[in-house]
Motif scaffolding. Sequence first.
Motif, PDB file in Angstrom:
ATOM      1  N   VAL A 118      -6.220 -38.215  87.921  1.00 32.40           N
ATOM      2  CA  VAL A 118      -7.250 -37.169  87.984  1.00 32.40           C
ATOM      3  C   VAL A 118      -8.578 -37.751  87.505  1.00 32.40           C
ATOM      4  CG1 VAL A 118      -8.027 -35.017  86.905  1.00 32.40           C
ATOM      5  CG2 VAL A 118      -5.717 -35.177  87.833  1.00 32.40           C
ATOM      6  N   LEU A 126      -5.595 -39.139  94.588  1.00 33.91           N
ATOM      7  CA  LEU A 126      -5.552 -37.672  94.558  1.00 33.91           C
ATOM      8  C   LEU A 126      -4.178 -37.172  94.959  1.00 33.91           C
ATOM      9  CD1 LEU A 126      -9.050 -36.873  96.110  1.00 33.91           C
ATOM     10  CD2 LEU A 126      -8.272 -36.227  93.827  1.00 33.91           C
ATOM     11  N   VAL A 162      -1.414 -34.888  92.845  1.00 37.48           N
ATOM     12  CA  VAL A 162      -0.890 -33.599  93.315  1.00 37.48           C
ATOM     13  C   VAL A 162       0.629 -33.667  93.432  1.00 37.48           C
ATOM     14  CG1 VAL A 162      -0.820 -32.030  95.292  1.00 37.48           C
ATOM     15  CG2 VAL A 162      -3.013 -32.989  94.528  1.00 37.48           C
ATOM     16  N   LEU A 188      -5.719 -29.259  91.213  1.00 43.29           N
ATOM     17  CA  LEU A 188      -6.963 -29.929  90.818  1.00 43.29           C
ATOM     18  C   LEU A 188      -8.003 -28.968  90.234  1.00 43.29           C
ATOM     19  CD1 LEU A 188      -7.270 -32.644  93.600  1.00 43.29           C
ATOM     20  CD2 LEU A 188      -6.466 -32.890  91.256  1.00 43.29           C
ATOM     21  N   MET A 201      -8.971 -30.972  86.945  1.00 38.66           N
ATOM     22  CA  MET A 201     -10.140 -31.846  86.968  1.00 38.66           C
ATOM     23  C   MET A 201     -11.258 -31.379  86.023  1.00 38.66           C
ATOM     24  SD  MET A 201     -11.833 -33.761  90.224  1.00 38.66           S
ATOM     25  CE  MET A 201     -10.498 -34.863  90.661  1.00 38.66           C
ATOM     26  N   SER A 243     -16.352 -31.492  92.824  1.00 39.38           N
ATOM     27  CA  SER A 243     -15.180 -30.616  92.878  1.00 39.38           C
ATOM     28  C   SER A 243     -14.881 -30.238  94.321  1.00 39.38           C
ATOM     29  CB  SER A 243     -15.408 -29.374  92.019  1.00 39.38           C
ATOM     30  OG  SER A 243     -16.594 -28.729  92.409  1.00 39.38           O
ATOM     31  N   ALA A 294     -12.938 -33.063  95.934  1.00 42.62           N
ATOM     32  CA  ALA A 294     -11.573 -33.201  95.416  1.00 42.62           C
ATOM     33  C   ALA A 294     -10.688 -32.043  95.872  1.00 42.62           C
ATOM     34  CB  ALA A 294     -11.609 -33.267  93.889  1.00 42.62           C
ATOM     35  N   GLU A 323      -7.223 -31.868  98.239  1.00 42.41           N
ATOM     36  CA  GLU A 323      -5.936 -31.282  97.839  1.00 42.41           C
ATOM     37  C   GLU A 323      -5.477 -30.285  98.912  1.00 42.41           C
ATOM     38  OE1 GLU A 323      -5.657 -29.145  94.073  1.00 42.41           O
ATOM     39  OE2 GLU A 323      -3.466 -29.159  94.236  1.00 42.41           O
TER      40      GLU A 323
END
Length: 899
Positions: free
Chosen positions: A293, A319, A323, A336, A340, A362, A365, A369
């Motif tokens: 992360v 990533l 997950v 996340l 995060m 964000s 990311a 996900e």
Amino acid sequence: MDTAEIRRRFVAHFEAAGHTVVPSASLLADDPNLLFVPAGMVPFKPFFLGQETPPYTRATSIQKCVRTPDIEDVGKTTRHGTFFEMCGNFSFGDYFKEGAIELAWELLTKPVEDGGYGLDESRLYPSVLVGDDEAIGYWMKATGLPRERIVQLGNKENYWSMGVPGPGGPCSEILYDRGPEWGPDFDVATLGPDMPFELEDRLLEIWNLVFMQDELSAVRSKEDFDISGSLPKKNIDTGMGLDRVALLLQGKQNMYEIDVVYPVIAKAEELTGKRYGDDAQDDVRFRVVADHVRSSMMLIGDGVTPGNDGRGYVLRRLLRRAVRSMRLLGCEDRVLPELMPVSRDRMGETYDNLVSDWPRISQVAFAEEDAFRKTLQAGTQIFDQAAGEVRSGGSTVLPGDRAFALHDTFGFPIDLTLEMASEAGLTVDEAGFRALMVEQRERAKADARAKKGSHSDTGVYRGILDDFGPTEWLAYETLQTESRPLALLREGIAVATLAPGEIGELVLDRTPFYAESGGQVADAGVIDFDGGQLEVLDVQRPIKGLVVHQVRVVDGELGAGGAKALLHARVDPEWRIGARQAHSGTHVVHAALREVLGPRALQSGSYNRPGYLRLDFGWTTGLSPEQVRDIEQVSNNALRADLAVGADYMTLEQAKEWGAIALFGETYDNSKVRVVEIGGPWSRELCGGTHVSHSSQIGTIVVTGEASVGSGNRRIEAFTGVEGFAYLARERDVVGQLTGLLKTQPDDLVGRVGDLVERLRQAEKEIEKGRVAQLLAGAGQLASSATRVGDVHVVAQRADGASGGDVRTLALDVRSRMSPSEPGVVVIIGGVEGKVAVVAALNDEARSRGLSANDLVRAVGALLGGKGGGKDDVAQGGGTDASRIDEALAQVLAEVARA
Ligand code: ATP
Ligand code: MG
């Protein structure tokens, strides 16, 4: 001691000792051979290689590092992160071994009250290269330790080089003994030449001092190289692992438990309901989560976006592993958005871009996900299908190639496939899978070798640069120069002449040609020489300072009339006008994009050539047609406003103050940067390209499209200048042809085409109705042509071209026409466009004999590569394998006979 304090003390210690404090460089290395910066020395490489003169003789930094080769160790050893920070001190021809040893020892052992780390001397073991008596002497002097306390290790551990000819030298690692619970007892006298594996976690390496003293003429491996002499100026490069020192000073077991990392583990415990420390395998997963992360956040912070190769792939892998590890820990929700921000709160204290740029970071990311969750979903379907086939083939082993395809095409990790297989009562041919993985890895290695080959070619260019100095580059000033040829190469080898038709590389003392960079393609043009002409095919800058023209001899023989005669280099002026328009146009579209979408829309890549531009930007959702139109309109308004375009040189700091956009991944000289502005503050970007002097000279900007180019990135494309008009003219032509064909006016065109499409749809419906009617009309005949199986009347019939609905109607109709007093079974198999539809309909008599529509459809569906089901009287299903319809119909008769 918290990490911030360790950091502060390091910098203070070296600053007090006369070192200039240099901020961390981006993780994205300015080096084609490196994906990411793996060590603190990388930003100083030009100084160590003697390519540039350092502005100081002593420097210190705390450099962000990412080491992808360590990814497999994460969580398993106590000391390897994919991201970590390396504290370093550097000397360029200033102090050497003695100074480096004294400075390091002092900081490590000075009491905490006096600003040091207060490490227990009795636990510290310096190590040196076997036989480096000089270093041993300085260690004894600086520490008062006896010779027997100094570990001597071989080249593998303690000789440093860059893997290529150039500087090299012995190292001195400082090890910390964490005590018997971390490994067997050891005897310094017999340690080495390699550090035994089982001691690596006990004798924790915290600091590596590199004494750059040798000139290497060949490097064949870590342990096999030729020293050809000593460096004229000896240098020091050191690296202390911040996270490793933190784990010692915070009394933690490993680097994932230190103050800036552990909170993510704590959050993961909360989300999964599991406890860290309960289960060894789960603990590894917790640590992987915390590490990955953080690493992925840091990478996105420096501008990496997930992708399928290079940097983007590393990020994607990190990533996904995070997950995935959370899933294995039992949490299937989006993770996340929870994890995060925890990492951001800790790392943001040092790297404030994580906070200021959070909306973008964000977004990238979280979108990845979400994409991965979809992948998991799609992969699950493919898996189910494969599992179904395995089972209906009577096997319980999923073949290796299926597992590999899941991995290769859908990014499905093998452990996921293994787990799902075991849930489905299957095993996986792991050996087959691994064999395919090995094959793939070999291919990748071969690719990498091929790439390395081309990199080593820079040696040729380096030689030219050393001999002649940098190219005088006049692309901003002029389109023509009288130039002297300095070097001529063919396929990387120096040659004296080039014959007509041949292609080679030419280096001139000065050139007006723009070398491809910053998204702008190289200039086109010609170079005249006495008795002939060259066409310029490409212009590149393979190493800093050197411009290389790829040329084709149009006529004459280059070099024949005296190698040093002057040449006349001429950029095609039309080309250059187009290039300027396109490049300035790119800046205009970028500014317009940010005006319409907001400042979070930031260019992630661009390409422009005369007449055309494209701009990639980080954005996760598609743009509406209105947004695209607005962007085009704002752009063209900026052209009409005739904004002044200018370039200025300033320091990077000034440029940032000015609000200039510095694009990630681009590299800027540490001296002065060039800022191009359009309309004052309206558009300010760091840029080395060629530009128009007023925005109106761009002519026009015609946006032709907007589309996704992979996770989190979109691309906008446009034509500029004459090409823009030409594009509009082509559209006008199309409209003209259509109005001619449809005998209408442009304004009525849309209505007319709409009408036509609607009529076409109606006509198709009519035809469809006719087809169904015809099919149904045959129902009576089908009913009377039933086959007898025992005393059951069976209609098993194919109806090619009939959709699922038609098949059902037909089956029910046929059944209604059969005698209700005798058992009747109807199975119709039809299908359109590769989809097979099956419907079974049974009357009550047939059901009372124990026959079931549901059973029949299931049996047939498996044969056709699909499934289905329903009730006893009517069931339907589908499949994908139309080649087996006849076989399926035969199966129906067999099933009825069996019952
Ligand atoms: P190791 O053998 O433990 O992997 P290394 O020899 O690869 O270490 P160097 O390349 O000498 O380490 O890097 C200098 C310092 O950076 C090391 O002494 C260590 O403190 C730190 N370091 C190296 N790799 C990592 C990592 N993956 N995570 C955290 N710290 C690291
Ligand atoms: Mg290592």
